[in-house]
Write a protein that holds these residues in place. Sequence first.
Motif, PDB file in Angstrom:
ATOM      1  N   LEU A  38      23.447  52.864  98.734  1.00 42.35           N
ATOM      2  CA  LEU A  38      24.783  53.270  98.317  1.00 42.35           C
ATOM      3  C   LEU A  38      24.769  54.742  97.957  1.00 42.35           C
ATOM      4  CD1 LEU A  38      27.656  52.246  97.541  1.00 42.35           C
ATOM      5  CD2 LEU A  38      26.766  51.864  95.252  1.00 42.35           C
ATOM      6  N   SER A  39      25.678  55.479  98.513  1.00 40.83           N
ATOM      7  CA  SER A  39      25.812  56.891  98.180  1.00 40.83           C
ATOM      8  C   SER A  39      26.640  57.019  96.910  1.00 40.83           C
ATOM      9  CB  SER A  39      26.522  57.627  99.326  1.00 40.83           C
ATOM     10  OG  SER A  39      26.948  58.896  98.911  1.00 40.83           O
ATOM     11  N   ILE A  40      26.330  57.987  96.076  1.00 39.21           N
ATOM     12  CA  ILE A  40      27.130  58.171  94.860  1.00 39.21           C
ATOM     13  C   ILE A  40      28.568  58.532  95.206  1.00 39.21           C
ATOM     14  CG2 ILE A  40      25.190  58.769  93.381  1.00 39.21           C
ATOM     15  CD1 ILE A  40      26.099  61.691  93.556  1.00 39.21           C
ATOM     16  N   TYR A  41      28.789  59.061  96.401  1.00 43.26           N
ATOM     17  CA  TYR A  41      30.145  59.421  96.809  1.00 43.26           C
ATOM     18  C   TYR A  41      30.973  58.194  97.160  1.00 43.26           C
ATOM     19  CZ  TYR A  41      27.816  63.881  96.985  1.00 43.26           C
ATOM     20  OH  TYR A  41      27.084  64.990  96.647  1.00 43.26           O
ATOM     21  N   ASP A  42      30.307  57.069  97.457  1.00 50.11           N
ATOM     22  CA  ASP A  42      31.006  55.829  97.784  1.00 50.11           C
ATOM     23  C   ASP A  42      31.242  54.957  96.558  1.00 50.11           C
ATOM     24  OD1 ASP A  42      30.914  56.564 100.458  1.00 50.11           O
ATOM     25  OD2 ASP A  42      29.008  55.525 100.798  1.00 50.11           O
ATOM     26  N   MET A  43      30.660  55.333  95.445  1.00 52.78           N
ATOM     27  CA  MET A  43      30.776  54.522  94.228  1.00 52.78           C
ATOM     28  C   MET A  43      32.143  54.727  93.579  1.00 52.78           C
ATOM     29  SD  MET A  43      26.981  55.206  92.661  1.00 52.78           S
ATOM     30  CE  MET A  43      27.191  54.173  91.234  1.00 52.78           C
ATOM     31  N   ASP A  44      32.663  53.656  92.983  1.00 50.60           N
ATOM     32  CA  ASP A  44      33.913  53.745  92.242  1.00 50.60           C
ATOM     33  C   ASP A  44      33.646  54.531  90.968  1.00 50.60           C
ATOM     34  OD1 ASP A  44      36.419  53.424  91.177  1.00 50.60           O
ATOM     35  OD2 ASP A  44      36.268  51.259  90.895  1.00 50.60           O
ATOM     36  N   GLN A  45      34.408  55.568  90.749  1.00 52.92           N
ATOM     37  CA  GLN A  45      34.166  56.427  89.597  1.00 52.92           C
ATOM     38  C   GLN A  45      34.911  55.960  88.348  1.00 52.92           C
ATOM     39  OE1 GLN A  45      34.849  60.494  90.759  1.00 52.92           O
ATOM     40  NE2 GLN A  45      33.298  60.409  92.338  1.00 52.92           N
ATOM     41  N   TYR A  46      35.809  54.974  88.486  1.00 55.60           N
ATOM     42  CA  TYR A  46      36.514  54.458  87.317  1.00 55.60           C
ATOM     43  C   TYR A  46      35.723  53.290  86.738  1.00 55.60           C
ATOM     44  CZ  TYR A  46      39.981  52.642  84.161  1.00 55.60           C
ATOM     45  OH  TYR A  46      40.623  52.217  83.031  1.00 55.60           O
ATOM     46  N   ILE A  47      35.455  53.358  85.444  1.00 57.79           N
ATOM     47  CA  ILE A  47      34.701  52.310  84.758  1.00 57.79           C
ATOM     48  C   ILE A  47      35.660  51.603  83.801  1.00 57.79           C
ATOM     49  CG2 ILE A  47      32.706  51.793  83.306  1.00 57.79           C
ATOM     50  CD1 ILE A  47      31.591  54.559  84.238  1.00 57.79           C
ATOM     51  N   PRO A  48      36.103  50.390  84.157  1.00 57.25           N
ATOM     52  CA  PRO A  48      37.104  49.695  83.335  1.00 57.25           C
ATOM     53  C   PRO A  48      36.673  49.487  81.885  1.00 57.25           C
ATOM     54  CG  PRO A  48      36.740  48.515  85.403  1.00 57.25           C
ATOM     55  CD  PRO A  48      35.721  49.613  85.328  1.00 57.25           C
ATOM     56  N   GLU A  49      35.388  49.175  81.668  1.00 57.03           N
ATOM     57  CA  GLU A  49      34.911  48.939  80.303  1.00 57.03           C
ATOM     58  C   GLU A  49      35.042  50.179  79.428  1.00 57.03           C
ATOM     59  OE1 GLU A  49      33.157  48.295  83.036  1.00 57.03           O
ATOM     60  OE2 GLU A  49      32.744  46.146  83.033  1.00 57.03           O
ATOM     61  N   LEU A  50      34.962  51.346  80.033  1.00 56.54           N
ATOM     62  CA  LEU A  50      35.068  52.601  79.281  1.00 56.54           C
ATOM     63  C   LEU A  50      36.484  53.155  79.295  1.00 56.54           C
ATOM     64  CD1 LEU A  50      31.894  54.483  80.580  1.00 56.54           C
ATOM     65  CD2 LEU A  50      32.109  53.007  78.582  1.00 56.54           C
ATOM     66  N   ARG A  51      37.314  52.626  80.192  1.00 57.06           N
ATOM     67  CA  ARG A  51      38.657  53.157  80.408  1.00 57.06           C
ATOM     68  C   ARG A  51      38.589  54.661  80.685  1.00 57.06           C
ATOM     69  NH1 ARG A  51      38.797  50.176  76.248  1.00 57.06           N
ATOM     70  NH2 ARG A  51      39.162  51.848  74.794  1.00 57.06           N
ATOM     71  N   GLN A  52      37.671  55.046  81.543  1.00 60.75           N
ATOM     72  CA  GLN A  52      37.541  56.448  81.897  1.00 60.75           C
ATOM     73  C   GLN A  52      36.882  56.595  83.261  1.00 60.75           C
ATOM     74  OE1 GLN A  52      34.361  57.363  78.737  1.00 60.75           O
ATOM     75  NE2 GLN A  52      34.176  59.086  80.094  1.00 60.75           N
ATOM     76  N   THR A  53      37.075  57.759  83.832  1.00 65.21           N
ATOM     77  CA  THR A  53      36.445  58.090  85.100  1.00 65.21           C
ATOM     78  C   THR A  53      35.165  58.847  84.808  1.00 65.21           C
ATOM     79  OG1 THR A  53      38.581  58.213  86.198  1.00 65.21           O
ATOM     80  CG2 THR A  53      36.760  59.347  87.263  1.00 65.21           C
ATOM     81  N   ALA A  54      34.104  58.468  85.488  1.00 64.33           N
ATOM     82  CA  ALA A  54      32.816  59.131  85.285  1.00 64.33           C
ATOM     83  C   ALA A  54      32.164  59.330  86.642  1.00 64.33           C
ATOM     84  CB  ALA A  54      31.917  58.297  84.381  1.00 64.33           C
ATOM     85  N   VAL A  55      31.910  60.568  86.982  1.00 60.62           N
ATOM     86  CA  VAL A  55      31.235  60.874  88.227  1.00 60.62           C
ATOM     87  C   VAL A  55      29.757  60.527  88.060  1.00 60.62           C
ATOM     88  CG1 VAL A  55      30.642  62.712  89.850  1.00 60.62           C
ATOM     89  CG2 VAL A  55      32.870  62.724  88.718  1.00 60.62           C
ATOM     90  N   PRO A  56      29.206  59.706  88.952  1.00 59.71           N
ATOM     91  CA  PRO A  56      27.777  59.370  88.838  1.00 59.71           C
ATOM     92  C   PRO A  56      26.930  60.642  88.873  1.00 59.71           C
ATOM     93  CG  PRO A  56      28.852  58.004  90.486  1.00 59.71           C
ATOM     94  CD  PRO A  56      29.824  59.069  90.094  1.00 59.71           C
ATOM     95  N   THR A  57      25.943  60.679  88.031  1.00 61.16           N
ATOM     96  CA  THR A  57      25.093  61.858  87.927  1.00 61.16           C
ATOM     97  C   THR A  57      23.632  61.432  88.006  1.00 61.16           C
ATOM     98  OG1 THR A  57      26.720  62.846  86.441  1.00 61.16           O
ATOM     99  CG2 THR A  57      24.548  63.843  86.475  1.00 61.16           C
ATOM    100  N   LEU A  58      22.866  62.183  88.732  1.00 53.92           N
ATOM    101  CA  LEU A  58      21.430  61.960  88.787  1.00 53.92           C
ATOM    102  C   LEU A  58      20.771  63.207  88.233  1.00 53.92           C
ATOM    103  CD1 LEU A  58      19.110  60.108  89.717  1.00 53.92           C
ATOM    104  CD2 LEU A  58      19.150  61.352  91.880  1.00 53.92           C
ATOM    105  N   ILE A  59      20.020  63.046  87.157  1.00 52.21           N
ATOM    106  CA  ILE A  59      19.369  64.175  86.507  1.00 52.21           C
ATOM    107  C   ILE A  59      17.867  63.982  86.612  1.00 52.21           C
ATOM    108  CG2 ILE A  59      19.109  65.470  84.363  1.00 52.21           C
ATOM    109  CD1 ILE A  59      21.794  64.183  83.476  1.00 52.21           C
ATOM    110  N   LYS A  60      17.192  64.960  87.133  1.00 52.12           N
ATOM    111  CA  LYS A  60      15.742  64.864  87.275  1.00 52.12           C
ATOM    112  C   LYS A  60      15.081  65.187  85.938  1.00 52.12           C
ATOM    113  CE  LYS A  60      11.874  66.376  90.074  1.00 52.12           C
ATOM    114  NZ  LYS A  60      11.437  67.211  91.196  1.00 52.12           N
ATOM    115  N   LEU A  61      14.281  64.275  85.488  1.00 49.28           N
ATOM    116  CA  LEU A  61      13.536  64.460  84.254  1.00 49.28           C
ATOM    117  C   LEU A  61      12.304  65.296  84.582  1.00 49.28           C
ATOM    118  CD1 LEU A  61      13.075  63.766  81.257  1.00 49.28           C
ATOM    119  CD2 LEU A  61      11.923  61.700  82.015  1.00 49.28           C
TER     120      LEU A  61
END
Length: 176
Positions: A43-66
């Motif tokens: 799954l590409s992050i661009y294909d993911m639904d950015q709205y999270i109903p439990e949070l009632r907010q839109t969140a762009v998926p982020t991948l952060i390298k540790l």
Amino acid sequence: GEDKDVPIAVIVQSDDRKYLNSDACQIAEFLKKQVGNGWLETLSIYDMDQYIPELRQTAVPTLIKLQDRSSIRAIENEMYEKTFKGVIDFIAAYVYRIPVRGLVRLLAPTRITPNLVTAVSVICSLAAIPLFAMGWLGTGLAVAFVFVIADSLDGKLARMTVRFSKVADKVDHFTS
């Protein structure tokens, strides 16, 4: 090969860890086989639904390298900032943002749940009313301040630890 810089994010249940070797290359090969077998979906992050109903907010998926242990705090701070929904008021921005951040950091690794924090918030909101009515203004203000902190803390703790409860969400919005 050329795939070595492709980010991979996978949730592995604790029971399944015994099947994985700690070598990242072997894990990547294992995951590719699972995609080929149809057991795992790419799954590409661009294909993911950015709205999270439990949070009632839109969140762009982020991948952060540790990079190393020193970057953990920066990642925590970035995740914390993303827990805020929309426009925040002066009090939220400048009075309790830092204490709530510290409390989330303190409570996240514990067994204290967002539901417990919601219960403390509800108790404080109900307790402040008779304290003000009886003229105990200082005590009432202190209890009301604990309510304000707990009311923000429960949601932030739920979002940062991914522990949501529909009942607590309703109770929280009913009392605040």
